[in-house]
Design a protein around this motif. Structure first.
Motif, PDB file in Angstrom:
ATOM      1  N   SER A 169      -1.579  -6.035  -8.662  1.00  0.00           N
ATOM      2  CA  SER A 169      -2.393  -5.114  -7.881  1.00  0.00           C
ATOM      3  C   SER A 169      -1.506  -4.184  -7.076  1.00  0.00           C
ATOM      4  O   SER A 169      -0.497  -4.607  -6.513  1.00  0.00           O
ATOM      5  CB  SER A 169      -3.296  -5.876  -6.898  1.00  0.00           C
ATOM      6  OG  SER A 169      -4.275  -6.628  -7.575  1.00  0.00           O
ATOM      7  N   GLU A 170      -1.896  -2.920  -7.022  1.00  0.00           N
ATOM      8  CA  GLU A 170      -1.314  -1.952  -6.115  1.00  0.00           C
ATOM      9  C   GLU A 170      -2.441  -1.387  -5.265  1.00  0.00           C
ATOM     10  O   GLU A 170      -3.597  -1.376  -5.700  1.00  0.00           O
ATOM     11  CB  GLU A 170      -0.625  -0.816  -6.873  1.00  0.00           C
ATOM     12  CG  GLU A 170       0.560  -1.252  -7.709  1.00  0.00           C
ATOM     13  CD  GLU A 170       1.203  -0.085  -8.440  1.00  0.00           C
ATOM     14  OE1 GLU A 170       2.241  -0.305  -9.071  1.00  0.00           O
ATOM     15  OE2 GLU A 170       0.638   1.038  -8.388  1.00  0.00           O
ATOM     16  N   TYR A 171      -2.096  -0.920  -4.079  1.00  0.00           N
ATOM     17  CA  TYR A 171      -3.098  -0.370  -3.179  1.00  0.00           C
ATOM     18  C   TYR A 171      -2.640   0.990  -2.683  1.00  0.00           C
ATOM     19  O   TYR A 171      -1.489   1.171  -2.305  1.00  0.00           O
ATOM     20  CB  TYR A 171      -3.350  -1.321  -2.004  1.00  0.00           C
ATOM     21  CG  TYR A 171      -4.044  -2.581  -2.446  1.00  0.00           C
ATOM     22  CD1 TYR A 171      -3.320  -3.699  -2.858  1.00  0.00           C
ATOM     23  CD2 TYR A 171      -5.425  -2.641  -2.510  1.00  0.00           C
ATOM     24  CE1 TYR A 171      -3.960  -4.839  -3.305  1.00  0.00           C
ATOM     25  CE2 TYR A 171      -6.072  -3.780  -2.940  1.00  0.00           C
ATOM     26  CZ  TYR A 171      -5.344  -4.881  -3.345  1.00  0.00           C
ATOM     27  OH  TYR A 171      -5.992  -5.986  -3.792  1.00  0.00           O
TER      28      TYR A 171
ATOM     29  N   THR B 217     -13.752  -2.509  -0.183  1.00  0.00           N
ATOM     30  CA  THR B 217     -13.165  -3.833   0.044  1.00  0.00           C
ATOM     31  C   THR B 217     -13.555  -4.800  -1.072  1.00  0.00           C
ATOM     32  O   THR B 217     -13.575  -6.013  -0.876  1.00  0.00           O
ATOM     33  CB  THR B 217     -13.599  -4.414   1.406  1.00  0.00           C
ATOM     34  OG1 THR B 217     -15.033  -4.517   1.435  1.00  0.00           O
ATOM     35  CG2 THR B 217     -13.147  -3.519   2.555  1.00  0.00           C
TER      36      THR B 217
ATOM     37  N   VAL C   4      -8.896  -0.260   2.497  1.00  0.00           N
ATOM     38  CA  VAL C   4      -7.727  -0.611   1.692  1.00  0.00           C
ATOM     39  C   VAL C   4      -6.892  -1.665   2.409  1.00  0.00           C
ATOM     40  O   VAL C   4      -6.404  -2.625   1.795  1.00  0.00           O
ATOM     41  CB  VAL C   4      -6.888   0.646   1.378  1.00  0.00           C
ATOM     42  CG1 VAL C   4      -5.598   0.260   0.642  1.00  0.00           C
ATOM     43  CG2 VAL C   4      -7.694   1.620   0.528  1.00  0.00           C
TER      44      VAL C   4
ATOM     45  N   CYS D 135     -12.320   1.897  -4.262  1.00  0.00           N
ATOM     46  CA  CYS D 135     -12.374   0.424  -4.333  1.00  0.00           C
ATOM     47  C   CYS D 135     -13.083  -0.214  -3.152  1.00  0.00           C
ATOM     48  O   CYS D 135     -13.589  -1.331  -3.269  1.00  0.00           O
ATOM     49  CB  CYS D 135     -10.960  -0.148  -4.452  1.00  0.00           C
ATOM     50  SG  CYS D 135      -9.875   0.192  -3.035  1.00  0.00           S
TER      51      CYS D 135
ATOM     52  N   GLU E 155      -5.882 -10.074  -0.364  1.00  0.00           N
ATOM     53  CA  GLU E 155      -5.224 -10.543  -1.582  1.00  0.00           C
ATOM     54  C   GLU E 155      -3.843 -11.098  -1.285  1.00  0.00           C
ATOM     55  O   GLU E 155      -3.435 -12.119  -1.851  1.00  0.00           O
ATOM     56  CB  GLU E 155      -5.138  -9.434  -2.627  1.00  0.00           C
ATOM     57  CG  GLU E 155      -4.578  -9.963  -3.945  1.00  0.00           C
ATOM     58  CD  GLU E 155      -4.692  -9.001  -5.107  1.00  0.00           C
ATOM     59  OE1 GLU E 155      -4.397  -9.432  -6.238  1.00  0.00           O
ATOM     60  OE2 GLU E 155      -5.072  -7.842  -4.897  1.00  0.00           O
TER      61      GLU E 155
ATOM     62  N   ALA F 244      -6.274  -5.341   0.724  1.00  0.00           N
ATOM     63  CA  ALA F 244      -4.882  -5.628   0.391  1.00  0.00           C
ATOM     64  C   ALA F 244      -4.392  -6.859   1.147  1.00  0.00           C
ATOM     65  O   ALA F 244      -3.706  -7.727   0.580  1.00  0.00           O
ATOM     66  CB  ALA F 244      -4.007  -4.418   0.719  1.00  0.00           C
TER      67      ALA F 244
ATOM     68  N   THR G 145      -4.486  -0.279  -9.917  1.00  0.00           N
ATOM     69  CA  THR G 145      -4.253   0.507  -8.711  1.00  0.00           C
ATOM     70  C   THR G 145      -5.588   0.692  -8.008  1.00  0.00           C
ATOM     71  O   THR G 145      -6.496   1.326  -8.541  1.00  0.00           O
ATOM     72  CB  THR G 145      -3.643   1.882  -9.035  1.00  0.00           C
ATOM     73  OG1 THR G 145      -2.375   1.702  -9.658  1.00  0.00           O
ATOM     74  CG2 THR G 145      -3.460   2.711  -7.766  1.00  0.00           C
ATOM     75  N   ASN G 146      -5.726   0.094  -6.835  1.00  0.00           N
ATOM     76  CA  ASN G 146      -6.954   0.161  -6.052  1.00  0.00           C
ATOM     77  C   ASN G 146      -6.820   1.294  -5.039  1.00  0.00           C
ATOM     78  O   ASN G 146      -5.910   1.281  -4.197  1.00  0.00           O
ATOM     79  CB  ASN G 146      -7.188  -1.159  -5.317  1.00  0.00           C
ATOM     80  CG  ASN G 146      -7.300  -2.344  -6.257  1.00  0.00           C
ATOM     81  OD1 ASN G 146      -8.366  -2.636  -6.786  1.00  0.00           O
ATOM     82  ND2 ASN G 146      -6.192  -3.053  -6.466  1.00  0.00           N
ATOM     83  N   CYS G 147      -7.704   2.267  -5.098  1.00  0.00           N
ATOM     84  CA  CYS G 147      -7.580   3.453  -4.259  1.00  0.00           C
ATOM     85  C   CYS G 147      -8.890   3.744  -3.525  1.00  0.00           C
ATOM     86  O   CYS G 147      -9.971   3.652  -4.110  1.00  0.00           O
ATOM     87  CB  CYS G 147      -7.181   4.662  -5.106  1.00  0.00           C
ATOM     88  SG  CYS G 147      -7.029   6.198  -4.156  1.00  0.00           S
TER      89      CYS G 147
ATOM     90  N   ARG H  31       0.826  -1.197   0.000  1.00  0.00           N
ATOM     91  CA  ARG H  31       0.000   0.000   0.000  1.00  0.00           C
ATOM     92  C   ARG H  31       0.864   1.251   0.000  1.00  0.00           C
ATOM     93  O   ARG H  31       1.947   1.286   0.562  1.00  0.00           O
ATOM     94  CB  ARG H  31      -0.896   0.034   1.240  1.00  0.00           C
ATOM     95  CG  ARG H  31      -2.093  -0.880   1.188  1.00  0.00           C
ATOM     96  CD  ARG H  31      -2.933  -0.699   2.433  1.00  0.00           C
ATOM     97  NE  ARG H  31      -2.235  -1.224   3.604  1.00  0.00           N
ATOM     98  CZ  ARG H  31      -2.446  -0.775   4.838  1.00  0.00           C
ATOM     99  NH1 ARG H  31      -3.283   0.212   5.057  1.00  0.00           N
ATOM    100  NH2 ARG H  31      -1.816  -1.306   5.853  1.00  0.00           N
TER     101      ARG H  31
END
Length: 282
Positions: A169-171, A116, A140, A114, A147, A144, A131-133, A8
């Motif tokens: 994936s990025e958070y 959950t 988050v 995003c 996953e 995160a 990119t999950n924001c 994250r």
């Protein structure tokens, strides 16, 4: 962390806000759909929907209630729901982008607001770089961690298929309406499920419409030319389409205009509104 999941990160920054070409068109839209919109401006709970603390309490309570870290607004809460939805979204990419599916470099997507949701993880299985924001740090952190622990793998037979090359994936924790400068023109796709709906809640019409204007500005800023917004919602498609047309009005010569399309998701009551940014403003 599991492979394909990046740590994250926080985001900071506040882009300058450009008003829509016609505030009058947006006000006319709000008046036309006021019977629905006013439902979001009434009641103490609704005024808190735009606050991060509200969602921290919500996700804590949901986790305590269900014991499950992910929560889905539509699209199927269990089983194959998000994975089917991700596969369908992958097929709905507009021309010029669809031929990049599963190839290098991968499509870069911003999953805005995003929560959950497992949708971001499901899209990485389609080869996307996501990119999950969200401005709710609790949300988050939950998604995160889920996953990274392998809890968001596709169910059943799908789990035995390897992730397509390039999926990652990025958070990021932060207000997506105030993205960092580094995100300008970074993404091929902005995808959101219920974010625009939430932004239209609040105390009054003016603040809700101001957030809608910021939403349109951010989508425009972070998308590459020719990129697209995939907006998922159970709100009436006609209402959403008219909002987008007010936020991104066609220029007088009709050149360099946004293109809009509407689709079923196969996961009612959600539907998809696609808004493709012009490849150039010439």
């Amino acid at each position: 962390a599991a492979a394909g999941v990046q740590r994250r990160q926080g985001i900071a920054g506040a882009a300058a806000i450009r008003p829509p070409a016609s505030r009058a068109a947006l006000l006319a839209w709000a008046e036309r759909w006021s019977s629905i919109l006013r439902l979001g401006w009434a009641g103490e709970a609704n005024t808190r929907f735009v606050e991060a603390d509200h969602w921290t309490r919500f996700y804590d309570a949901e986790l305590a209630r269900s014991g499950v870290a992910t929560f889905e607004w539509g699209g199927g809460e269990t089983g194959l729901g998000m994975w089917r939805l991700a596969a369908r979204l992958n097929r709905l990419l507009p021309s010029g982008m669809s031929d990049r599916r599963g190839r290098q470099p991968p499509l870069k997507a911003l999953h805005a607001g995003c929560g959950t949701s497992a949708l971001g993880a499901a899209l990485t299985a389609q080869g996307w770089e996501v990119t999950n924001c969200d401005f709710c740090e609790e949300a988050v952190g939950l998604v995160a961690e889920s996953e990274s622990l392998g809890l968001l793998r596709p169910p059943g037979d799908l789990a035995r298929h390897p992730r397509r090359r390039g999926g990652v994936s990025e958070y990021a924790v932060g207000d997506v309406l105030r993205p960092p400068a580094a995100w300008a023109g970074k993404f091929d796709v902005v995808i959101e499920k219920g974010l625009a709906d939430t932004l239209l809640f609040g105390e009054d019409m003016e603040s809700a419409l101001d957030r809608a204007v910021r939403y349109a500005h951010v989508v425009d800023e972070v998308l590459q030319p020719g990129g697209c917004l995939l907006q998922l919602s159970d709100a009436p498609l006609e209402m959403r389409l008219e909002m987008c047309q007010a936020l991104w009005p066609a220029p007088p010569d009709r050149r360099g205009r946004w293109e809009f399309s509407c689709y079923a998701t196969g996961a009612p009551p959600l539907s998809v509104l696609s808004a493709q940014k012009p490849a150039s403003h010439a």
